[in-house]
Design an enzyme around this catalytic site. Structure first.
Site, PDB file in Angstrom:
ATOM      1  N   LYS A 184       0.940  -1.145  -0.001  1.00 43.54           N
ATOM      2  CA  LYS A 184       0.167   0.085  -0.048  1.00 43.54           C
ATOM      3  C   LYS A 184       0.780   1.216  -0.083  1.00 43.54           C
ATOM      4  O   LYS A 184       0.578   2.250  -0.787  1.00 43.54           O
ATOM      5  CB  LYS A 184      -0.856  -0.023   1.325  1.00 43.54           C
ATOM      6  CG  LYS A 184      -1.830   1.017   1.286  1.00 43.54           C
ATOM      7  CD  LYS A 184      -2.772   1.325   2.259  1.00 43.54           C
ATOM      8  CE  LYS A 184      -1.975   2.014   3.564  1.00 43.54           C
ATOM      9  NZ  LYS A 184      -2.635   2.300   4.631  1.00 43.54           N
ATOM     10  N   ASP A 195      -6.642   1.151   1.282  1.00 43.70           N
ATOM     11  CA  ASP A 195      -6.687   1.468   2.434  1.00 43.70           C
ATOM     12  C   ASP A 195      -8.058   0.913   3.079  1.00 43.70           C
ATOM     13  O   ASP A 195      -8.823   0.152   2.644  1.00 43.70           O
ATOM     14  CB  ASP A 195      -6.631   2.714   2.715  1.00 43.70           C
ATOM     15  CG  ASP A 195      -7.681   3.834   2.596  1.00 43.70           C
ATOM     16  OD1 ASP A 195      -8.567   3.523   1.952  1.00 43.70           O
ATOM     17  OD2 ASP A 195      -7.851   4.952   3.198  1.00 43.70           O
TER      18      ASP A 195
END
Length: 227
Positions: free
Chosen positions: A126, A145
């Site tokens: 991420k 997220d």
């Protein structure tokens, strides 16, 4: 209950179109002025609000300007400098290690590949995706997220639970030229309307195409737990 479109691809296209209209200025909310600051801010943002990160980095970036600054600091010094950030002790160690590795392995420059970025302490896929997209203008995937994780499941765009598997699913349904914006749109929508515990379905621009809408029926919403 809203009714999803005939395919996930059509659903994704409509979601992007509607959210772009609702949030025309959607973009990253972390403050930074260069790639190193971006990397540091994203590492600090794990399990922490962007607002808190921006508050802490305002002073941090005045003191620590180069990879050498982080490499030459101790973990305790950096932990004190980012006090107030979730898991500040661990993240202080990450920042010190990031500084060392960038100096020793990457000639003082923030790496520009997924593999090299993920070799840095505290950097997962991420974080690497965010740094590539906003630091190097390289879009290799979709940043998943907690908002993207929650809302993409509620919208029926994926049934996966792990962020990596969700990203793989979304990359097959969201048009590639929307990958970067998709994340910011869902984050804005998650903060404004489709919250984890009390989504405001009555005021949601996606209600009529959302299979998890609370209107007119009771449904189980996807978990909003952070990861």
């Amino acid at each position: 209950m809203g009714v999803p479109l005939d395919s996930r691809e059509a659903q994704a296209e409509e979601v992007v179109d509607r959210l772009r209209e609702a949030y025309p200025d959607s973009t990253i909310s972390l403050n930074y002025s260069n790639r190193l600051e971006l990397l540091v801010a994203v590492v600090l943002s794990a399990q922490c609000t962007d607002e808190r990160v921006n508050s802490v980095t305002e002073d941090l970036f005045e003191t620590y300007r180069t990879p050498e600054d982080y490499a030459n600091a101790t973990q305790d010094e950096l932990a004190d400098a980012i006090y107030g950030i979730t898991f500040h002790n661990n993240k202080g160690g990450y920042l010190q290690g990031i500084g060392e590795r960038i100096v020793e392995e990457f000639d003082g420059e923030v790496p520009d590949t997924m593999t090299d970025l993920q070799s840095l302490p505290g950097v997962g896929r991420k974080t690497a995706n965010v740094v590539l997209q906003h630091g190097h203008d390289i879009v290799e995937g979709i940043v998943v997220d907690t908002h993207v994780q929650r809302i993409s499941r509620r919208l029926g765009l994926t049934e996966e639970e792990r962020p990596e598997a969700i990203e793989t699913d979304l990359m097959t349904t969201v048009p590639e030229d929307h990958w970067q914006q998709f994340t910011h749109l869902l984050i804005d929508h998650g903060r404004a309307t489709c919250t984890a515990r009390n989504p405001d379905c009555a005021d949601c621009v996606l209600e009529d195409i959302c299979p998890s809408s609370k209107l007119d029926s009771e449904v189980d919403l996807a978990s909003g737990e952070p990861w």
